[in-house]
Write a protein that holds these residues in place. Sequence first.
Motif, short mmCIF file in Angstrom:
data_model
loop_
_atom_site.label_atom_id
_atom_site.label_comp_id
_atom_site.label_asym_id
_atom_site.label_seq_id
_atom_site.Cartn_x
_atom_site.Cartn_y
_atom_site.Cartn_z
N THR A 11 -0.51 -4.05 -0.18
CA THR A 11 -1.96 -4.23 0.00
C THR A 11 -2.35 -5.48 -0.75
O THR A 11 -1.59 -5.96 -1.61
CB THR A 11 -2.79 -3.02 -0.48
OG1 THR A 11 -4.10 -3.15 0.07
CG2 THR A 11 -2.87 -2.93 -1.99
N HIS A 201 -6.81 -4.47 5.16
CA HIS A 201 -6.49 -4.58 3.73
C HIS A 201 -5.27 -5.45 3.44
O HIS A 201 -4.96 -5.72 2.28
CB HIS A 201 -6.37 -3.20 3.07
CG HIS A 201 -5.15 -2.40 3.40
ND1 HIS A 201 -4.06 -2.32 2.57
CD2 HIS A 201 -4.84 -1.64 4.48
CE1 HIS A 201 -3.15 -1.51 3.11
NE2 HIS A 201 -3.59 -1.11 4.28
N LYS A 207 -9.98 -1.66 2.48
CA LYS A 207 -9.08 -0.66 3.06
C LYS A 207 -9.87 0.24 4.02
O LYS A 207 -11.08 0.29 3.97
CB LYS A 207 -8.46 0.18 1.94
CG LYS A 207 -7.48 -0.65 1.12
CD LYS A 207 -6.99 0.10 -0.10
CE LYS A 207 -6.06 -0.76 -0.93
NZ LYS A 207 -6.65 -2.07 -1.34
#
Length: 379
Positions: A11, A201, A207
């Motif tokens: 991420t 993300h 996210k």
Amino acid sequence: MERIYVDHAATSPMHPMVIDAMIHEMNETFGNPSSIHFFGRQARQKIDESRRICSESIGAKVNEIIFTSGGTESDNLALRGVAFSNKQKGKHIITTMIEHHAILNTCKVLEKEGFEVTYLPVDESGRISIEDVKKALRDDTILVSIMMVNNEVGTVQPIKEIGDLLKDHQAYFHTDAVQAYGLLPINVYEMGIDLMSVSSHKINGPKGVGFLFAKESVVFSPQVFGGEQERKRRAGTENVPGIVGFATAIQIIKQEREERSTSYLAYRTLLMDELSNEQIEFEMNGNSTYLAPHVINLSFKGISIESFLVNLDLSGIAASSGSACTAGSIDPSHVLVAMFGKGSEKLRSSVRFSFGLGNTEEQIKELAIRVATIVRRLK
Ligand SMILES: Cc1ncc(COP(=O)(O)O)c(C=O)c1O
């Protein structure tokens, strides 16, 4: 101790401009986009504008973008949506052995539900062969799903060639572009892609948001039922701040794509050069001709990955042994197994470093020094 985050494929940090755009949205635009009053229309306009930004970024039409909760949902919608709507044409699906679990586990469930799935092998560089796709294709194949860039080793698949191959076949072509989007140029029409998954993300957006591109002509059924949002293809009140944040991240990365790709490629070379200067023995997993710029997967002979990752963390380095989903589990990476076989020593000694926003040349030099110190200590 400065912490060095080189796990951007798992991420990525949100870009400050994305955070600002989302805070603004949360303060100003709380309406439900389905409401017909001013507040609703205001939110709807934000979604329309974001959808236009998404579609333009891949050469698609505006109505071909479906907002979802991210890569996993987009993959599920593409596979299950196409499978159940097209089962009268056949029940055969082709994918690869190195897909993300969002694809692999969906395929496993589809197999239980009566579909037949062929999992294509890859070579030592992590690439599938077009010949294997040709051989696997059957009259009853309804879907081919092959990822654009692998999340563990960074291998880029021959997407346009697969798209060309499928032009005259009934099978739809889906690609999981979660790791490719933002770094590789993508034009869905030129590449012959029918469906494509993208996640926010991984490109410095929030996210829990992503999109599925589905060509106008693709017949597929929704997998979430409820209201008529997203033209009845994905029910649920839209995540307006998330979608606006995602669109902001897309605009930023569009401007920075080439510069970022060049920097990440340079970091990859720099990391390997510095490790060699430190006389560290390592091998790169994958062939650099077919690698996306931001991922590098290295194996360090004689090193056990569990203690290596713990030591990296203790020395302030955030890296990973593969996908976020398999990290922390003792199962060897299915991607490395597909590339090197079950008995390979590389399954226990490989680490993924992935670059992104905030990384600098100095950090990569420091990374090499810390990695070298740990490798020497563990050997
Ligand atoms: C290739 C690939 N596909 C799908 C996903 C899942 O995306 P998300 O985390 O948005 O559900 C990921 C995330 O790791 C990925 O790397």
